[in-house]
Each structure stands twice: as structure tokens, then as C-alpha cells.
Design an enzyme around this catalytic site. Structure first.
Site, short mmCIF file in Angstrom:
data_model
loop_
_atom_site.label_atom_id
_atom_site.label_comp_id
_atom_site.label_asym_id
_atom_site.label_seq_id
_atom_site.Cartn_x
_atom_site.Cartn_y
_atom_site.Cartn_z
N GLN A 7 -2.56 108.50 39.72
CA GLN A 7 -1.95 107.48 40.58
C GLN A 7 -1.77 107.96 42.02
O GLN A 7 -1.13 107.29 42.82
CB GLN A 7 -0.65 106.94 39.98
CG GLN A 7 0.50 107.91 39.90
CD GLN A 7 1.64 107.38 39.04
OE1 GLN A 7 1.55 107.34 37.82
NE2 GLN A 7 2.73 106.96 39.67
N GLN B 126 5.12 97.39 39.71
CA GLN B 126 4.77 98.23 38.55
C GLN B 126 5.35 97.64 37.26
O GLN B 126 4.66 97.53 36.24
CB GLN B 126 5.30 99.64 38.77
CG GLN B 126 5.28 100.53 37.55
CD GLN B 126 5.70 101.95 37.88
OE1 GLN B 126 4.92 102.70 38.43
NE2 GLN B 126 6.91 102.34 37.54
N ALA C 31 11.99 114.82 39.05
CA ALA C 31 12.81 114.75 40.27
C ALA C 31 13.83 113.61 40.12
O ALA C 31 13.92 112.71 40.95
CB ALA C 31 11.96 114.57 41.52
N HIS D 279 16.86 111.06 39.76
CA HIS D 279 18.07 110.67 40.51
C HIS D 279 18.89 109.73 39.63
O HIS D 279 18.49 109.43 38.48
CB HIS D 279 17.69 110.05 41.86
CG HIS D 279 16.65 108.97 41.76
ND1 HIS D 279 16.93 107.74 41.20
CD2 HIS D 279 15.34 108.93 42.10
CE1 HIS D 279 15.84 106.99 41.24
NE2 HIS D 279 14.86 107.69 41.77
N GLY E 252 19.24 106.63 39.56
CA GLY E 252 18.51 105.45 39.06
C GLY E 252 17.81 105.76 37.74
O GLY E 252 17.90 104.99 36.77
N HIS E 253 17.13 106.91 37.68
CA HIS E 253 16.47 107.30 36.43
C HIS E 253 17.50 107.46 35.31
O HIS E 253 17.28 107.03 34.17
CB HIS E 253 15.78 108.67 36.58
CG HIS E 253 14.60 108.69 37.49
ND1 HIS E 253 14.58 109.39 38.66
CD2 HIS E 253 13.37 108.13 37.36
CE1 HIS E 253 13.40 109.27 39.23
NE2 HIS E 253 12.65 108.50 38.48
N MET F 131 8.31 110.65 36.49
CA MET F 131 7.55 111.76 37.09
C MET F 131 8.52 112.89 37.47
O MET F 131 8.21 113.74 38.30
CB MET F 131 6.76 111.29 38.30
CG MET F 131 5.70 110.24 37.91
SD MET F 131 4.26 110.22 38.98
CE MET F 131 4.99 109.78 40.53
N GLN G 78 17.47 104.32 45.80
CA GLN G 78 17.25 105.72 45.43
C GLN G 78 15.80 105.91 44.99
O GLN G 78 15.23 105.09 44.28
CB GLN G 78 18.20 106.13 44.33
CG GLN G 78 19.64 106.15 44.84
CD GLN G 78 20.57 106.95 43.96
OE1 GLN G 78 20.17 107.57 43.00
NE2 GLN G 78 21.84 106.93 44.31
N SER G 79 15.19 106.99 45.48
CA SER G 79 13.80 107.29 45.17
C SER G 79 13.62 108.79 45.28
O SER G 79 14.24 109.43 46.15
CB SER G 79 12.90 106.59 46.20
OG SER G 79 11.63 107.19 46.21
O1 PAF Z 1 7.53 105.05 38.16
C1 PAF Z 1 7.07 106.19 37.92
O2 PAF Z 1 7.75 107.20 38.01
C2 PAF Z 1 5.61 106.33 37.49
O3 PAF Z 1 4.80 105.43 38.15
C3 PAF Z 1 5.41 106.23 35.96
C4 PAF Z 1 5.79 104.87 35.41
C5 PAF Z 1 6.24 107.31 35.27
C6 PAF Z 1 3.95 106.46 35.62
O4 PAF Z 1 3.49 107.72 36.04
#
Ligand code: PAF
Length: 287
Positions: free
Chosen positions: A66, A158, A37, A39, A41-42, A35, A189-190
Site C-alpha cells: 500500500q 478504506q 505505532a 495511538h 484511536g487504535h 500497521m 489522531q494518526s
Molecule cells: O489502516 C491501516 O492501518 C491499514 O491500511 C490496514 C487496514 C491495517 C491495512 O494495512
């Protein structure tokens, strides 16, 4: 060699043309849904996808289904230009930034719901959440058609729900979990950590230290319920305004474990969600 700039596409047609061209060359497609932003971790998930696959697609889409009314959809942090620059450095080849209409064409009525697993833990407190996640991830998988997709273990429930959806619907996509990235004091991290004030940020790592202590105690044979009760107390004592849950569950089906010490060979995952001021933080750790 200069840093590669990732190409941005915004429509499903452009995306599918680009992916089809890579497939024709025999390339394996890796995918990281986000989504934005972004960090560290991504970025680690993107690198993981790059180790496994030849061509890496990352989606940036703040998925409205969501978020419940009153949640942080409108103020969710957005920085497309910054994200795309970081993705290029991380080896992402293509960034998919669809509009809401591209993901949810007018009049679409089809949603995906993974029963039971979506009604536990976070699902109790955010009943809309996993239904929105499963729906958008299924749609993204259909758009991208990856061989492999990488999700962070930070969102453990998830990750397990997506694994189950892929198995149940026969998507034929390999799902890989990437480890949680933590700041020096242990806070996971979030993107939502950006909401914390300085003073809240200083106290927020209590959630990870409580889970860490709980995992150590369970490992040496302490009874699950006693350990979970202690972790709840530690989190509240650190100044969290509200605790949604601390639970010790089976890592596969996410069902609560029975009380008492872990049985021989029994795996366990500890998960927690708590509110620091108006920011909801989640964390989890394997035992
Ligand atoms: O983890 C996330 O950032 C979201 O839940 C995802 C998997 C991209 C779905 O919108």
C-alpha cells in the site's frame, strides 16, 4: 488483578492453532488490523472488538503493497514492544506480527481490487493504495478468520471499500466502524502525526476545523459546492502546502454529491486530504 500480556505469534500456523483452540471453546473472534505505532484511536478499536467478541486478535504489519515507491514505507514509525504492551492493557489476547514472506509467499500472484470506489478521492492521488489495502486485508481475513473486524472511521474510504469487499466476496465477517479520536484542538489522531514539527502540528488542526465548519453549514442548508470551496480556502490559508481534495460525497458509494443544498434525507460525508509540509493528512466528518 495484573495487566494481561498479549501473546505474540508470527506465523499463520501458530495464529490458526491459537484461534482454532478459542473457537473450540465456542468463542467469538474479533480482529483489528493495524500497521502498529498505535495511538488512542487504535486502542479504542481494540476495546470495541473486546465488547463484541470473547477473543481479540490484533495484527501489526506495515504492508509494503500500500506504499508507492518514494512514499514513507521505510520511515513509517515502528514500535512493536510499545505496541504489544499497550495492546495487553487494552484487552487484546493475541498479536499477529507476520513477516512480508508470511503475508506474500514467494511467487504469489493474486491481488484484490475493489473497482470504482478505489479510483476516487485518495485513489486519485495514491492509485496503488486501496489495491494494497484490499489485498492485505483479504489475506489477513483468510489467516485470522474472524467473526467481526473493526476499522477506524478516520480512514473512511478504506472502511467503505473493506465493507464492499466483504459483501462482494462473501467473507461473512461483520465490519464495524470505530469513531475517529481527536486531540483537544480537533486534529484526528494518526500514526503519521509523529512526522509533524511543533510548528506544523500547531497549524494542522485547520483541516478538522474547516470540515467541521463545512458540515455545520451544509446542515443548515448552504449549497454543497460553495461550502466545499470555502473549506478548501480555509485549509490553504492555514498554511497547508498542497490540497489533494475536499469533497462532499454519498457516504455509501463515495460519489460526489450534486451542487445545491442537501435534498431531504440525503446523507453526506465530507472528506479532505492535504499536505502539511511533507506530511499528508486526511480527515473526514459525517453531516
Ligand atoms: O489502516 C491501516 O492501518 C491499514 O491500511 C490496514 C487496514 C491495517 C491495512 O494495512
Amino acid at each position: 488483578m495484573g495487566i494481561q500480556q498479549a501473546r505474540i505469534v508470527r506465523t499463520r500456523t501458530e495464529l490458526q492453532d491459537a484461534v482454532a483452540a478459542e473457537r473450540k471453546k465456542g468463542r467469538q473472534i474479533g480482529f483489528v488490523p493495524t500497521m502498529g505505532a498505535l495511538h488512542d484511536g487504535h486502542i479504542s478499536l481494540v476495546r470495541k472488538a473486546g465488547e463484541k467478541c470473547d477473543f481479540v486478535v490484533v495484527s501489526i504489519f506495515v504492508n509494503p503493497t500500500q506504499f508507492a515507491p518514494g512514499e514513507d514505507l521505510d520511515r513509517y514509525p515502528r514500535d512493536e514492544a510499545g505496541d504489544v504492551a499497550r495492546l495487553g492493557e487494552a484487552g487484546c489476547d493475541l498479536v499477529y506480527c507476520p513477516s512480508v514472506e508470511e503475508m506474500y509467499p514467494a511467487g504469489s500472484l493474486t491481488n484484490v481490487r475493489v473497482e470504482e470506489m478505489s479510483d476516487l478521492l485518495d485513489g486519485i492521488h495514491r492509485p496503488h493504495f486501496f489495491y494494497g489495502v484490499a489485498t492485505v486485508v483479504a489475506r489477513l481475513f483468510i489467516h485470522v478468520k474472524p467473526d467481526t473486524a473493526v476499522f477506524g472511521e478516520k480512514d473512511y474510504q478504506q472502511l467503505q471499500i473493506i465493507r464492499r469487499m466483504v459483501r462482494d466476496l462473501g467473507f461473512g465477517i461483520e465490519i464495524i466502524g470505530g469513531r475517529t479520536w481527536r486531540d483537544a484542538d480537533g486534529l484526528a489522531q494518526s500514526s503519521r502525526n509523529a512526522y509533524l514539527s511543533e510548528e506544523e502540528r500547531a497549524r494542522a488542526s485547520a483541516i478538522s476545523s474547516a470540515l467541521h465548519r463545512a458540515a455545520c453549514r451544509i446542515r443548515i442548508g448552504a449549497p454543497v459546492e460553495e461550502v466545499v470551496t470555502e473549506a478548501r480556502g480555509l485549509i490553504l490559508a492555514a498554511g497547508f502546502a498542497k490540497l489533494d481534495y475536499v469533497s462532499a460525497v454519498d457516504p455509501e458509494d463515495l460519489q460526489d454529491l450534486p451542487d445545491g443544498p442537501l435534498r431531504e434525507g440525503q446523507a453526506c460525508r465530507l472528506l479532505a486530504a492535504a499536505w502539511m509540509g511533507s506530511t499528508r493528512l486526511i480527515d473526514n466528518i459525517g453531516v
